[in-house]
Design a protein around this motif. Structure first.
Motif, PDB file in Angstrom:
ATOM      1  N   HIS A 101       8.664  -7.727  -1.154  1.00  0.00           N
ATOM      2  CA  HIS A 101       9.318  -6.927  -0.110  1.00  0.00           C
ATOM      3  C   HIS A 101       8.779  -7.304   1.266  1.00  0.00           C
ATOM      4  O   HIS A 101       7.615  -7.673   1.408  1.00  0.00           O
ATOM      5  CB  HIS A 101       9.056  -5.438  -0.388  1.00  0.00           C
TER       6      HIS A 101
ATOM      7  N   ASP B 212       7.978  -5.447   3.707  1.00  0.00           N
ATOM      8  CA  ASP B 212       6.845  -4.598   4.096  1.00  0.00           C
ATOM      9  C   ASP B 212       5.545  -5.091   3.464  1.00  0.00           C
ATOM     10  O   ASP B 212       4.481  -5.014   4.085  1.00  0.00           O
ATOM     11  CB  ASP B 212       7.095  -3.138   3.712  1.00  0.00           C
ATOM     12  N   THR B 213       5.627  -5.601   2.255  1.00  0.00           N
ATOM     13  CA  THR B 213       4.464  -6.197   1.621  1.00  0.00           C
ATOM     14  C   THR B 213       4.042  -7.446   2.398  1.00  0.00           C
ATOM     15  O   THR B 213       2.854  -7.686   2.620  1.00  0.00           O
ATOM     16  CB  THR B 213       4.763  -6.546   0.147  1.00  0.00           C
TER      17      THR B 213
ATOM     18  N   ARG C 152       1.536  -0.983  -0.673  1.00  0.00           N
ATOM     19  CA  ARG C 152       2.874  -1.564  -0.479  1.00  0.00           C
ATOM     20  C   ARG C 152       3.347  -2.310  -1.717  1.00  0.00           C
ATOM     21  O   ARG C 152       4.523  -2.282  -2.045  1.00  0.00           O
ATOM     22  CB  ARG C 152       2.878  -2.465   0.754  1.00  0.00           C
TER      23      ARG C 152
ATOM     24  N   PHE D 136       6.768  -0.923  -2.919  1.00  0.00           N
ATOM     25  CA  PHE D 136       7.896  -1.805  -2.637  1.00  0.00           C
ATOM     26  C   PHE D 136       7.996  -3.004  -3.571  1.00  0.00           C
ATOM     27  O   PHE D 136       9.050  -3.622  -3.685  1.00  0.00           O
ATOM     28  CB  PHE D 136       7.817  -2.331  -1.192  1.00  0.00           C
TER      29      PHE D 136
ATOM     30  N   SER E  43       1.862  -6.643   5.266  1.00  0.00           N
ATOM     31  CA  SER E  43       0.443  -6.465   4.906  1.00  0.00           C
ATOM     32  C   SER E  43      -0.247  -7.812   4.774  1.00  0.00           C
ATOM     33  O   SER E  43      -1.382  -7.980   5.224  1.00  0.00           O
ATOM     34  CB  SER E  43       0.313  -5.684   3.591  1.00  0.00           C
TER      35      SER E  43
END
Length: 168
Positions: free
Chosen positions: A15, A17-18, A7, A11, A21
């Motif tokens: 981000h 999405d990161t 990610r 990204f 994680s």
């Protein structure tokens, strides 16, 4: 940490999405009782989420919820309560008081209160969680099990062992 690396590469480090994680890693470290490392990753997720989605977004609420457990386990009760109260406020604003996510946050506050030794406060929040459960149109088995668990903890604190067993 492969998912985080992927990610980050796709990204970038800032981000949402990161941040997911980081959040997942924080939960993993919490599950393995590495609470300081859990906080480190949950705090990274929160630091990304607030500027990207806003301070009252459900993902921010989730970060606060997740941070409350390691703080509680590290006996940093004031920080645990601060986090879970922020979560409660966010979830109430988003979902109202008739949602299991709101109820789970209220129930987490009860659990933190038990760890602090404030059984009266725990009772108050447990009752609110039960009110949420009673408002649900469809039963939520996980939420019901969590209510039973917190009820048992309160009974144990009061040395009511038979009632504790009945709750589980």
């Amino acid at each position: 940490m492969k998912g985080l690396d992927i990610r980050n590469e796709i990204f970038g480090p800032e981000h949402v999405d990161t941040a997911s994680s980081y959040n997942a890693l924080g939960s993993l470290f919490c599950d393995t009782e590495n609470y300081k490392k859990a906080l480190e990753y949950h705090e990274k997720a929160l630091a990304i989420r607030i500027p990207k989605v806003g301070a009252e977004h459900m993902l921010v609420g989730r970060s606060y919820y997740n941070m409350s457990t390691p703080y509680m386990k590290l006996n940093q009760i004031d920080k645990a309560k601060e986090c879970i109260l922020k979560c409660i406020q966010i979830r109430e604003k988003i979902y109202g008081k008739s949602n299991p996510d709101y109820g789970a946050a209220v129930l987490k506050y009860a659990e933190i209160s038990i760890n602090e030794g404030d059984i009266m406060e725990a009772d108050k929040y447990l009752e609110e969680a039960i009110e949420v459960k009673n408002k649900l149109k469809k039963p939520d088995e996980a939420f019901n099990n969590d209510i039973n668990f917190v009820s048992a903890l309160i009974y144990l604190e009061r040395s009511k062992f038979d009632e504790a067993l009945k709750s589980i």
